[in-house]
Design a protein around this motif. Sequence first.
Motif, PDB file in Angstrom:
ATOM      1  N   GLU A   1       0.842  -1.190   0.000  1.00  0.00           N
ATOM      2  CA  GLU A   1       0.000   0.000   0.000  1.00  0.00           C
ATOM      3  C   GLU A   1       0.881   1.245   0.000  1.00  0.00           C
ATOM      4  OE1 GLU A   1      -3.053   2.377   2.946  1.00  0.00           O
ATOM      5  OE2 GLU A   1      -2.403   0.374   3.492  1.00  0.00           O
ATOM      6  N   GLY A   2       0.549   2.217  -0.851  1.00  0.00           N
ATOM      7  CA  GLY A   2       1.281   3.476  -0.929  1.00  0.00           C
ATOM      8  C   GLY A   2       2.520   3.420  -1.803  1.00  0.00           C
ATOM      9  N   GLU A   3       2.959   2.230  -2.179  1.00  0.00           N
ATOM     10  CA  GLU A   3       4.142   2.075  -3.028  1.00  0.00           C
ATOM     11  C   GLU A   3       3.798   2.460  -4.465  1.00  0.00           C
ATOM     12  OE1 GLU A   3       6.840  -1.658  -4.629  1.00  0.00           O
ATOM     13  OE2 GLU A   3       5.837  -1.832  -2.696  1.00  0.00           O
ATOM     14  N   ALA A   4       4.643   3.297  -5.091  1.00  0.00           N
ATOM     15  CA  ALA A   4       4.419   3.683  -6.482  1.00  0.00           C
ATOM     16  C   ALA A   4       4.707   2.487  -7.385  1.00  0.00           C
ATOM     17  CB  ALA A   4       5.299   4.857  -6.863  1.00  0.00           C
ATOM     18  N   ILE A   5       3.794   2.217  -8.278  1.00  0.00           N
ATOM     19  CA  ILE A   5       3.908   1.091  -9.191  1.00  0.00           C
ATOM     20  C   ILE A   5       3.963   1.657 -10.601  1.00  0.00           C
ATOM     21  CG2 ILE A   5       2.778  -1.010 -10.011  1.00  0.00           C
ATOM     22  CD1 ILE A   5       1.088  -0.661  -7.282  1.00  0.00           C
ATOM     23  N   VAL A   6       4.981   1.276 -11.349  1.00  0.00           N
ATOM     24  CA  VAL A   6       5.074   1.671 -12.752  1.00  0.00           C
ATOM     25  C   VAL A   6       4.760   0.432 -13.574  1.00  0.00           C
ATOM     26  CG1 VAL A   6       6.555   2.576 -14.572  1.00  0.00           C
ATOM     27  CG2 VAL A   6       6.789   3.438 -12.234  1.00  0.00           C
TER      28      VAL A   6
ATOM     29  N   THR B   1     -12.146   2.418   5.782  1.00  0.00           N
ATOM     30  CA  THR B   1     -13.279   3.251   5.376  1.00  0.00           C
ATOM     31  C   THR B   1     -13.234   3.576   3.887  1.00  0.00           C
ATOM     32  OG1 THR B   1     -12.110   5.281   5.936  1.00  0.00           O
ATOM     33  CG2 THR B   1     -13.494   4.307   7.653  1.00  0.00           C
ATOM     34  N   ASN B   2     -12.040   3.575   3.283  1.00  0.00           N
ATOM     35  CA  ASN B   2     -11.887   3.892   1.864  1.00  0.00           C
ATOM     36  C   ASN B   2     -10.756   3.081   1.249  1.00  0.00           C
ATOM     37  OD1 ASN B   2     -13.218   6.384   2.956  1.00  0.00           O
ATOM     38  ND2 ASN B   2     -13.143   6.929   0.788  1.00  0.00           N
ATOM     39  N   LEU B   3     -10.938   2.706   0.001  1.00  0.00           N
ATOM     40  CA  LEU B   3      -9.890   2.133  -0.831  1.00  0.00           C
ATOM     41  C   LEU B   3      -9.815   3.029  -2.060  1.00  0.00           C
ATOM     42  CD1 LEU B   3      -7.905  -0.052  -1.839  1.00  0.00           C
ATOM     43  CD2 LEU B   3      -9.897  -1.329  -2.677  1.00  0.00           C
ATOM     44  N   THR B   4      -8.647   3.619  -2.277  1.00  0.00           N
ATOM     45  CA  THR B   4      -8.486   4.564  -3.383  1.00  0.00           C
ATOM     46  C   THR B   4      -7.281   4.180  -4.220  1.00  0.00           C
ATOM     47  OG1 THR B   4      -9.435   6.336  -2.047  1.00  0.00           O
ATOM     48  CG2 THR B   4      -8.205   7.001  -4.007  1.00  0.00           C
TER      49      THR B   4
ATOM     50  N   LEU C   1       0.897   4.196 -10.668  1.00  0.00           N
ATOM     51  CA  LEU C   1      -0.282   4.163  -9.820  1.00  0.00           C
ATOM     52  C   LEU C   1       0.091   3.778  -8.396  1.00  0.00           C
ATOM     53  CD1 LEU C   1      -1.690   0.823  -9.801  1.00  0.00           C
ATOM     54  CD2 LEU C   1      -1.114   1.464 -12.114  1.00  0.00           C
ATOM     55  N   THR C   2      -0.782   4.149  -7.482  1.00  0.00           N
ATOM     56  CA  THR C   2      -0.662   3.779  -6.077  1.00  0.00           C
ATOM     57  C   THR C   2      -2.053   3.454  -5.562  1.00  0.00           C
ATOM     58  OG1 THR C   2      -0.947   6.053  -5.317  1.00  0.00           O
ATOM     59  CG2 THR C   2       1.315   5.307  -5.619  1.00  0.00           C
ATOM     60  N   TYR C   3      -2.103   2.654  -4.498  1.00  0.00           N
ATOM     61  CA  TYR C   3      -3.386   2.455  -3.841  1.00  0.00           C
ATOM     62  C   TYR C   3      -3.207   2.725  -2.353  1.00  0.00           C
ATOM     63  CZ  TYR C   3      -2.176  -2.157  -1.878  1.00  0.00           C
ATOM     64  OH  TYR C   3      -1.606  -3.173  -1.172  1.00  0.00           O
ATOM     65  N   THR C   4      -4.245   3.275  -1.756  1.00  0.00           N
ATOM     66  CA  THR C   4      -4.217   3.573  -0.327  1.00  0.00           C
ATOM     67  C   THR C   4      -5.507   3.066   0.310  1.00  0.00           C
ATOM     68  OG1 THR C   4      -5.123   5.777  -0.728  1.00  0.00           O
ATOM     69  CG2 THR C   4      -2.738   5.615  -0.510  1.00  0.00           C
ATOM     70  N   ILE C   5      -5.355   2.661   1.568  1.00  0.00           N
ATOM     71  CA  ILE C   5      -6.506   2.225   2.361  1.00  0.00           C
ATOM     72  C   ILE C   5      -6.595   3.174   3.540  1.00  0.00           C
ATOM     73  CG2 ILE C   5      -7.463   0.376   3.774  1.00  0.00           C
ATOM     74  CD1 ILE C   5      -5.832  -1.581   1.987  1.00  0.00           C
ATOM     75  N   THR C   6      -7.714   3.875   3.659  1.00  0.00           N
ATOM     76  CA  THR C   6      -7.947   4.772   4.782  1.00  0.00           C
ATOM     77  C   THR C   6      -8.642   3.977   5.873  1.00  0.00           C
ATOM     78  OG1 THR C   6      -8.235   6.578   3.216  1.00  0.00           O
ATOM     79  CG2 THR C   6      -8.942   6.980   5.489  1.00  0.00           C
ATOM     80  N   ARG C   7      -8.139   4.126   7.100  1.00  0.00           N
ATOM     81  CA  ARG C   7      -8.698   3.370   8.225  1.00  0.00           C
ATOM     82  C   ARG C   7      -9.436   4.294   9.188  1.00  0.00           C
ATOM     83  NH1 ARG C   7      -4.233   0.726   6.443  1.00  0.00           N
ATOM     84  NH2 ARG C   7      -4.316  -1.543   6.430  1.00  0.00           N
TER      85      ARG C   7
END
Length: 187
Positions: A60-65, A85-88, A157-163
């Motif tokens: 999570e949060g790691e930049a992916i090319v 609460t969120n997956l972005t 791209l990156t993905y984040t999970i808000t808790r």
Amino acid sequence: DDSGENDIPDAQIPNGPGSLRSFTGEEGVGPWIFTMVDNSLEQTGAVTGLSLQVEPMPDEGEAIVATIQPRSWFFLVANVPADATNLTIAIYDDSQPLEGYMRRGAYPTQALYGRRADILPPGGSLSWSIYDSPPLTAGRYFIGIYNPNGVEQTVTLTYTITRDTAGRPPTLVTSREAIPIADDAVT
């Protein structure tokens, strides 16, 4: 290659039973048993080549090319915890429009998905929250970026999970009367 990403030249899709996709998002621990059967018409017993490539999922949060082939997918997986609460997913691309998809429990397709967004240059995002219908719940979410164009595209791209930082306990709902529930029924 059964990833659907079309990024390995001359790769073939396994016949099954089963698929390597079933292991997506799982921990790479314990024994892995790979069985190969010569079921060709001639049954020559010859294996002329075999390779297996295991790629770790980004954190999570790691930049992916990623380079996405024309009319192909790039997939990643997010294991969403119970307090999320969120997956972005944020997608940065300077060239052509892309399509972003999310689906809980299975790979998304252009016809089957939980969330979808058009990603226009220079980029955009796709999000799923506990306030959406259906809401974000704990589980494995498959994220797919589709390149509908005739040229390959390199994206970041990156993905984040808000808790939930408040740590509120879940609400318990009870009934004063017993409610019989038949098999396979929902109440």
